[in-house]
Scaffold this active site. Structure first.
Site, PDB file in Angstrom:
ATOM      1  N   SER A 170       0.846  -1.193   0.023  1.00 54.49           N
ATOM      2  CA  SER A 170       0.060  -0.078   0.027  1.00 54.49           C
ATOM      3  C   SER A 170       0.940   1.125  -0.085  1.00 54.49           C
ATOM      4  CB  SER A 170      -0.921  -0.045   1.212  1.00 54.49           C
ATOM      5  OG  SER A 170      -0.348   0.020   2.307  1.00 54.49           O
ATOM      6  N   ASP A 226      -3.553   5.773  11.649  1.00 54.31           N
ATOM      7  CA  ASP A 226      -2.815   5.359  10.585  1.00 54.31           C
ATOM      8  C   ASP A 226      -1.498   6.303  10.572  1.00 54.31           C
ATOM      9  OD1 ASP A 226      -1.403   4.655   8.491  1.00 54.31           O
ATOM     10  OD2 ASP A 226      -3.100   5.005   7.087  1.00 54.31           O
ATOM     11  N   HIS A 266       0.962   5.368   6.398  1.00 54.64           N
ATOM     12  CA  HIS A 266       0.574   5.705   5.164  1.00 54.64           C
ATOM     13  C   HIS A 266       0.784   7.231   5.153  1.00 54.64           C
ATOM     14  CE1 HIS A 266      -1.724   1.867   5.048  1.00 54.64           C
ATOM     15  NE2 HIS A 266      -0.929   1.792   3.755  1.00 54.64           N
TER      16      HIS A 266
END
Length: 348
Positions: free
Chosen positions: A103, A326, A329
């Site tokens: 990702s 998160d 990311h």
């Protein structure tokens, strides 16, 4: 007199060529600092990138601050050329670009397509998907920018005993043949355990194990990938890059703020040019493998400059909303734009 003038000219040509060489040797794009630039961000994620995934669209998810979008990476003794998507598309006309990885590769792929689209907003484009490959095509240029989701680069195969991570098998590499530019990445999944671990056994050679030292496994998998590149890539036809190790910010102690439990509420980058917690060991493993390769692979050594950006993660403005944090990311627009700016400068 004529000979003397000729010698002077030769002398200055030599001096100028030496000077250019010295300057280029001192040009290190990966050491520098983050500075405010009022011309940033390079694109407006909300208006210029209608295709951006919600996972990275922090502003749409309600993040109230925007200072994190205004920082530009300024290398010491270097000037990064500003991203020109029109020029890049013209140079790559009729060719293909593929990001391969997890990702974080998707993060960079989305940034790359946003940078290109915002440079040529009237250019027709299409988005499609074939298996694990997402394809963004700039139709007016015939340029395909693809993403192959492949978290280990080596294969995970379903067998009678269960799912097996095969450290010396890379059949998925057939997808990468014939691509004009490849950007690889792997690391974050190598430490997955529990329900999110996508394999049951790990195999190296004829030996099947329930588990093993994950850093050793990472090195073995990277070596298999490196051997594939050495055996299958023609450098005159394909440029190969490795994204590098993208860091996470879940422990404030690593940036000398022990009361910070994660990146939540962080709004400014590190003011220094060094990171107190040091570089992740995986980076040294990666550099060692790349150093031993026969074919040229350019490392996007983005680890340090990304470590300094504890402020630029989705935190609780990511895909899962405020109940999930998160710090792996990156928001877009944001840090991956700098990765792609460096990629662009390396391409040129």
């Amino acid at each position: 007199m004529g000979l003397s003038m000729c010698m002077r000219i030769v002398y200055w040509i030599v001096i100028m060529s030496i000077g250019v060489k010295v300057k280029s040797e001192k040009c290190d794009m990966y050491n520098g600092s983050w500075v405010i630039d009022e011309e940033y961000p390079l694109y407006n994620a909300s208006s210029a990138c209608p295709f951006i995934e919600r996972e990275f669209s922090c502003q749409k998810n309600g993040r109230p601050d925007s200072l994190y979008t205004k920082y530009r990476w300024r290398p010491f003794g270097c000037h990064l050329r500003r991203f020109d998507g029109g020029e890049l598309l013209e140079r790559m006309r009729g060719k293909s670009i593929m990001f391969v990885g997890d990702s974080l590769s998707r993060n960079q792929w989305q940034s790359f397509t946003c940078l290109l689209h915002s440079s040529v907003p009237t250019c027709n484009y299409s988005i499609s998907r074939q298996g694990d490959v997402s394809i963004f095509t700039f139709l007016d240029y015939g340029v395909k920018v693809m993403l192959d989701r492949n978290v280990y680069l080596v294969d995970v195969v379903g067998e009678k005993i269960g799912r097996v991570l095969k450290l010396d098998s890379i059949e998925s590499g057939n997808l990468w043949k014939g691509i004009d530019m490849l950007i690889f990445n792997t690391w974050h999944w190598w430490n997955r355990r529990g329900p999110t671990q996508p394999w049951d056994y790990i195999q190296i050679g004829n030996e099947i194990k329930k588990d093993m030292d994950r850093m050793v496994a990472f090195r073995e998998g990277l070596t298999t990938w490196a051997n594939w590149v050495d055996s299958n890539i023609d450098p005159t036809k394909t440029m190969v890059f490795f994204q590098g190790i993208s860091p996470s910010h879940y422990n404030g102690s690593s940036w000398n703020e022990p009361t910070a439990k994660s990146c939540v509420r962080e709004q400014e980058p590190m003011p220094e040019s060094t990171y107190p917690g040091g570089l992740p060991p995986a980076l040294e493993v990666l550099k060692t493998v790349l150093k031993n390769m026969k074919k040229p692979v350019k490392l996007l050594d983005i680890t340090l400059l990304s470590l300094l950006r504890k402020d630029a993660h989705p935190s609780n403005y990511g895909l899962a909303g405020p109940t999930s944090i998160d710090c792996s990311h990156w928001c877009l627009s944001g840090v991956p734009d700098t990765w792609n700016l460096i990629l662009y400068n390396l391409m040129l």
